[in-house]
Write a protein that holds these residues in place. Structure first.
Motif, PDB file in Angstrom:
ATOM      1  N   TRP A 139       0.828  -1.203   0.000  1.00  6.57           N
ATOM      2  CA  TRP A 139       0.000   0.000   0.000  1.00  6.57           C
ATOM      3  C   TRP A 139       0.863   1.254   0.000  1.00  6.57           C
ATOM      4  O   TRP A 139       0.557   2.225  -0.679  1.00  6.57           O
ATOM      5  N   LEU A 143       0.752   4.055  -3.057  1.00  2.00           N
ATOM      6  CA  LEU A 143       0.484   5.454  -2.730  1.00  2.00           C
ATOM      7  C   LEU A 143       1.649   6.342  -3.147  1.00  2.00           C
ATOM      8  O   LEU A 143       1.451   7.430  -3.697  1.00  2.00           O
ATOM      9  N   GLU A 147       0.656   9.146  -5.768  1.00  8.05           N
ATOM     10  CA  GLU A 147       0.483  10.457  -5.161  1.00  8.05           C
ATOM     11  C   GLU A 147       1.748  11.315  -5.197  1.00  8.05           C
ATOM     12  O   GLU A 147       1.655  12.528  -5.281  1.00  8.05           O
ATOM     13  N   LEU A 171      -5.251   0.897  -5.010  1.00  7.93           N
ATOM     14  CA  LEU A 171      -5.037   2.301  -4.684  1.00  7.93           C
ATOM     15  C   LEU A 171      -6.150   2.818  -3.778  1.00  7.93           C
ATOM     16  O   LEU A 171      -5.893   3.515  -2.797  1.00  7.93           O
ATOM     17  N   TRP A 172      -7.393   2.474  -4.091  1.00  7.40           N
ATOM     18  CA  TRP A 172      -8.516   2.908  -3.263  1.00  7.40           C
ATOM     19  C   TRP A 172      -8.383   2.359  -1.847  1.00  7.40           C
ATOM     20  O   TRP A 172      -8.575   3.086  -0.871  1.00  7.40           O
ATOM     21  N   ARG A 175      -5.561   4.246  -0.013  1.00  9.38           N
ATOM     22  CA  ARG A 175      -5.984   5.595   0.386  1.00  9.38           C
ATOM     23  C   ARG A 175      -6.933   5.540   1.580  1.00  9.38           C
ATOM     24  O   ARG A 175      -6.819   6.339   2.507  1.00  9.38           O
ATOM     25  N   THR A 176      -7.880   4.605   1.535  1.00 10.07           N
ATOM     26  CA  THR A 176      -8.842   4.467   2.622  1.00 10.07           C
ATOM     27  C   THR A 176      -8.139   4.092   3.920  1.00 10.07           C
ATOM     28  O   THR A 176      -8.420   4.659   4.985  1.00 10.07           O
ATOM     29  N   LEU A 178      -5.006   4.644   4.740  1.00  8.90           N
ATOM     30  CA  LEU A 178      -4.202   5.779   5.186  1.00  8.90           C
ATOM     31  C   LEU A 178      -5.089   6.810   5.886  1.00  8.90           C
ATOM     32  O   LEU A 178      -4.735   7.328   6.948  1.00  8.90           O
ATOM     33  N   ARG A 179      -6.224   7.108   5.277  1.00 11.11           N
ATOM     34  CA  ARG A 179      -7.148   8.075   5.873  1.00 11.11           C
ATOM     35  C   ARG A 179      -7.609   7.610   7.248  1.00 11.11           C
ATOM     36  O   ARG A 179      -7.597   8.373   8.219  1.00 11.11           O
TER      37      ARG A 179
END
Length: 190
Positions: A139, A143, A147, A171-172, A175-176, A178-179
């Motif tokens: 991941w 990213l 990014e 990727l989704w 990102r999820t 990480l958020r």
């Protein structure tokens, strides 16, 4: 046309030059190109994958605009905006073509991105650095590629040897995660 006519054209506004170019005056179009080519090339560099693509996009946009003006189409005002829009559309078309096709006999070149130390990567926000560090390697890699390095999901798919749809999904998920990790760390600090 002579030098005097060229100097007169150089003193005209873009809109007046567009009117002349629409009437078939290629000298007027040349003055417009001279005024705006460098800015359009800079814009093309921002949307293209490499300098050669940016130069091709710029040249194609200028040729298409000239042909549109000769065919009584093209811009009536705001020549630079019209060129940027044309470059953007051509870049989208180029990306779509390149995303689906690989030239026969050529294999994609895989460049291993250099990953700087985490403190250098995410200077400033310790929670973001900690959240990023907590993610699995795969991941973090996806990213970083998308990014930070600006690669497209299609490039990630080639790099990882997976389908483009799987790269988008990966990727989704990254990102999820990480958020969520960032929000968890931020809530602890509050």
């Amino acid at each position: 046309m002579g030098d005097t006519a060229t100097r007169e054209l150089a003193g005209m506004s873009d809109d007046d030059l567009l009117g002349e170019a629409r009437g078939g005056d290629r000298e007027a179009f040349a003055v417009l190109v001279h005024r705006h080519q460098a800015a359009v090339l800079r814009y093309a560099c921002s949307v293209a994958r490499c300098p050669a693509d940016a130069q091709d996009l710029t040249a194609d946009a200028l040729v298409r605009t000239m042909l549109a003006l000769e065919g009584v189409g093209g811009p009536a005002t705001n020549f630079p905006a019209y060129l940027r829009t044309t470059v953007r559309r051509l870049a989208i078309d180029l990306g779509a073509r390149n995303g689906r096709a690989v030239a026969a006999g050529l294999s994609p070149v895989v460049v291993e991105p250099r990953t700087p130390p985490l403190d250098e990567q995410l200077e400033g926000d310790r929670n973001l650095a900690d959240a990023f560090a907590a993610l699995p390697d795969r991941w973090r890699r996806v990213l970083w590629m998308v990014e930070v390095l600006g690669h497209r999901p299609q490039d990630v798919a080639v790099e990882l040897g997976i389908a483009p749809a799987a790269a988008c999904s990966l990727l989704w998920r990254a990102r999820t995660a990480l958020r969520r990790q960032y929000e968890l760390l931020a809530s602890r600090d509050s």
